[in-house]
Design an enzyme around this catalytic site. Structure first.
Site, mmCIF file in Angstrom:
data_model
loop_
_atom_site.group_PDB
_atom_site.id
_atom_site.type_symbol
_atom_site.label_atom_id
_atom_site.label_comp_id
_atom_site.label_asym_id
_atom_site.label_seq_id
_atom_site.Cartn_x
_atom_site.Cartn_y
_atom_site.Cartn_z
ATOM 1 N N GLU A 350 0.835 -1.200 0.000
ATOM 2 C CA GLU A 350 0.000 0.000 0.000
ATOM 3 C C GLU A 350 0.868 1.249 0.000
ATOM 4 O OE1 GLU A 350 -4.188 0.411 1.868
ATOM 5 O OE2 GLU A 350 -2.836 1.318 3.336
ATOM 6 N N HIS A 381 6.411 -26.891 3.979
ATOM 7 C CA HIS A 381 5.548 -27.972 3.497
ATOM 8 C C HIS A 381 4.467 -27.445 2.560
ATOM 9 C CE1 HIS A 381 7.342 -30.860 6.335
ATOM 10 N NE2 HIS A 381 7.483 -29.796 7.107
ATOM 11 N N LYS A 503 -13.848 1.742 -4.076
ATOM 12 C CA LYS A 503 -14.848 2.177 -3.097
ATOM 13 C C LYS A 503 -15.997 2.914 -3.779
ATOM 14 C CE LYS A 503 -11.911 2.926 0.990
ATOM 15 N NZ LYS A 503 -11.427 3.981 1.910
#
Length: 540
Positions: A350, A381, A503
């Site tokens: 960001e 793993h 947004k």
């Protein structure tokens, strides 16, 4: 002068061509690695931490040229401007004074204001921790729910989890961020409203996700018997918009202030960290701040050649802009640091996921790498196969805590052994001849599958013990690393305009989901089809 035209950049391009095929295992060979050893030369202490940089594809000339690049790009000047409270976030016309939140100098910017707010936090935290602050039926608080998103969630959640071993056993802390109701619903299954305190954290107090969850939580309290007049016993707000907090219904005395000169992803040191302070106590919170301040002093005072945030930032640029690495991995060999990679994803991407330079022109070079990670040994793993044998080079930050914070001390040598062995294996690799010996007679066809390219770069950060102080230093290290890289790339790490467009369109789409009909001209055909399918499902 643009980055590409700096003399150090040009010199680094030539230097890269000279050493791009150099092998780390050759640099570590006994005949080449004489005293002081490579590890000794490239291990840098700072702020109570130490970083072993020796398994990176760098030599003394690389570091010399990278430091020259930092000077030519103005890293020192921008660092000093940030600490002085100058406008370093020009697109929003703001300072970036997260460092002032942990400064001890009474002449630091906003010192009196910060101290007063922290004292208010401490008084409240002590009341909750001691049982003096009770719920509406007189029961003590045993659950704290932090509702926020982004920097209002990731930092407090990461720190509270990391410092669980010094937290009060009498209070459980929960974090709700996602607007998906499942997030809040799962937490509400675990808590009793009579014993629950909600901390609503939003700079504007208008954030969609946070306010949706806050309203649902308020309704839950009332539905389970809490009188509306008694909600003040169960809700506090943290915001830079206190009027909006009061409008929501939180008592004015229960409002804690944050400021617009602290970005969300840098805000855990402020009242945004109230959930941290309640969990670990004011004294330990002060230690967290002290650790960050230790790293602040190191960043300001250490020469660039021995400066941890500067060197981590420059090495990241070396891989991103010269080797062309698309991502880098953070692998804390500490389950306590489980949420550190998520926190750093926001901090790094960001902040530095930008294409526009400070002067408004667009970059013609890569900026932020994709940041990802998982605690060790889990990652071994899952994706370490790709790190060892895949064609893509992914630089790695290993983080090793040398002493355990838990009673199962016999596990710890195994954990550390895995961390150090992975860095060694990634560096050494295995040649085809070595693989043939491992495969054994008659299994020549297996040998290529047992080879490892090696020469995979890693940094190992060493933390003596995970305490509030060392955690504070570790977080501040990465904060300052981000500033170093942003300065070299000539971008603004303190804004986040990239979250805005989604947004805006999200509000339009939300309205369309409940409208009687959708105008197909408002959206592209794909989005319109998605809306129509969702509308049909929501009506069932």
């Amino acid at each position: 002068m643009t980055l590409n035209s700096l003399p150090a950049w040009t010199a680094l391009q030539s230097h890269f061509e000279q050493i791009r095929h150099a092998r780390l295992r050759d640099w570590f060979a006994p005949e080449n690695d004489r005293a002081p050893t490579r590890a000794e030369r490239f291990t840098i202490p700072g702020g109570g931490l130490a970083a072993d940089l020796s398994k990176n594809r760098i030599n003394d000339d690389t570091l010399r040229l990278l430091v020259q690049l930092a000077r030519e790009a103005g890293v020192e000047a921008r660092r000093d401007a940030m600490f002085a409270g100058e406008i370093v976030n020009p697109t929003e016309g703001r300072a970036a004074l997260h460092t002032a939140l942990r400064a001890t100098d009474p002449h630091a910017p906003f010192h009196a204001q910060i101290s007063a707010e922290r004292a208010k936090m401490a008084t409240f935290a002590r009341a909750v921790r001691s049982g003096a602050w009770t719920g509406y039926t007189g029961k003590r608080i045993r659950h704290v729910i932090n509702i926020g998103i982004g920097g209002s969630d990731l930092g407090p959640k990461m720190v509270t989890h990391a410092l669980h071993h010094v937290a009060s056993p009498d209070i459980s802390t929960h974090f709700v961020s996602n607007v998906d109701g499942a997030d809040l619903a799962r937490v509400l299954e675990q808590v009793d409203p009579e014993e629950t305190l909600a901390i609503i954290v939003s700079k504007t107090f208008t954030t969609l996700e946070t306010m949706t969850n806050a309203r649902s939580l308020r309704d839950w309290f009332v539905a389970r018997g809490c009188p509306e007049a008694a909600l003040a016993k169960h809700f506090v707000g943290v915001s830079a918009n206190p009027a909006e907090v009061v409008k929501f219904g939180i008592d004015a005395d229960n409002v804690f202030e944050m400021w617009d000169w602290v970005g969300g992803r840098y805000s855990l040191w402020s009242a945004v960290g109230l959930s941290i302070m309640i969990a670990i106590g004011p004294e330990q919170f002060d230690e967290l701040l002290a650790g960050a301040n230790d790293m602040d002093r190191h960043f300001r005072q250490a020469p660039l050649e021995r400066n941890l945030p500067v060197l981590l930032g420059l090495i990241g640029i070396w891989y991103r802009n010269f080797f062309g690495s698309q991502s880098y991995l953070v692998a804390p060999y500490s389950e306590a640091l489980h949420y550190l990679p998520s926190y750093l994803q926001q901090l790094e991407m960001e902040s530095n996921g930008k294409s526009a330079r400070l002067d408004g022109t667009f970059v013609d070079y890569p900026t932020s790498a994709v940041t990802w990670g998982e605690p060790g040994t889990n990652g071994q793993h899952a994706f370490f196969q790709m790190l060892h044998q895949g064609p893509t080079i992914v630089p790695i930050d290993f983080i090793a805590v040398l002493t355990p914070e838990h009673p199962l001390a016999s596990h710890h040598p195994k954990l550390l052994a895995n961390c150090f062995a992975q860095s060694e294996a990634l560096m050494l690799g295995r040649t085809l001849d070595e693989a043939r010996k491992v495969a054994g007679p008659g299994k020549e066809a297996l040998a290529p599958h047992l080879t490892f390219p090696g020469n995979r770069p890693t940094t190992t950060l060493l933390v003596d013990a995970l305490t509030p102080r060392t955690l504070g230093a570790l977080i501040a290290l990465y904060e300052h690393k981000v500033l170093v890289q942003a300065t070299v790339w000539d971008i603004n790490p303190f804004d986040q305009w990239g979250v805005e467009l989604g947004k805006i369109l999200g509000k339009v789409v939300e309205a369309d989901l409940s409208a009687e009909s959708v105008d197909p001209a408002k959206h592209d055909s794909s989005t319109t089809a998605l809306i129509e399918r969702a509308r049909a499902a929501l009506k069932r």
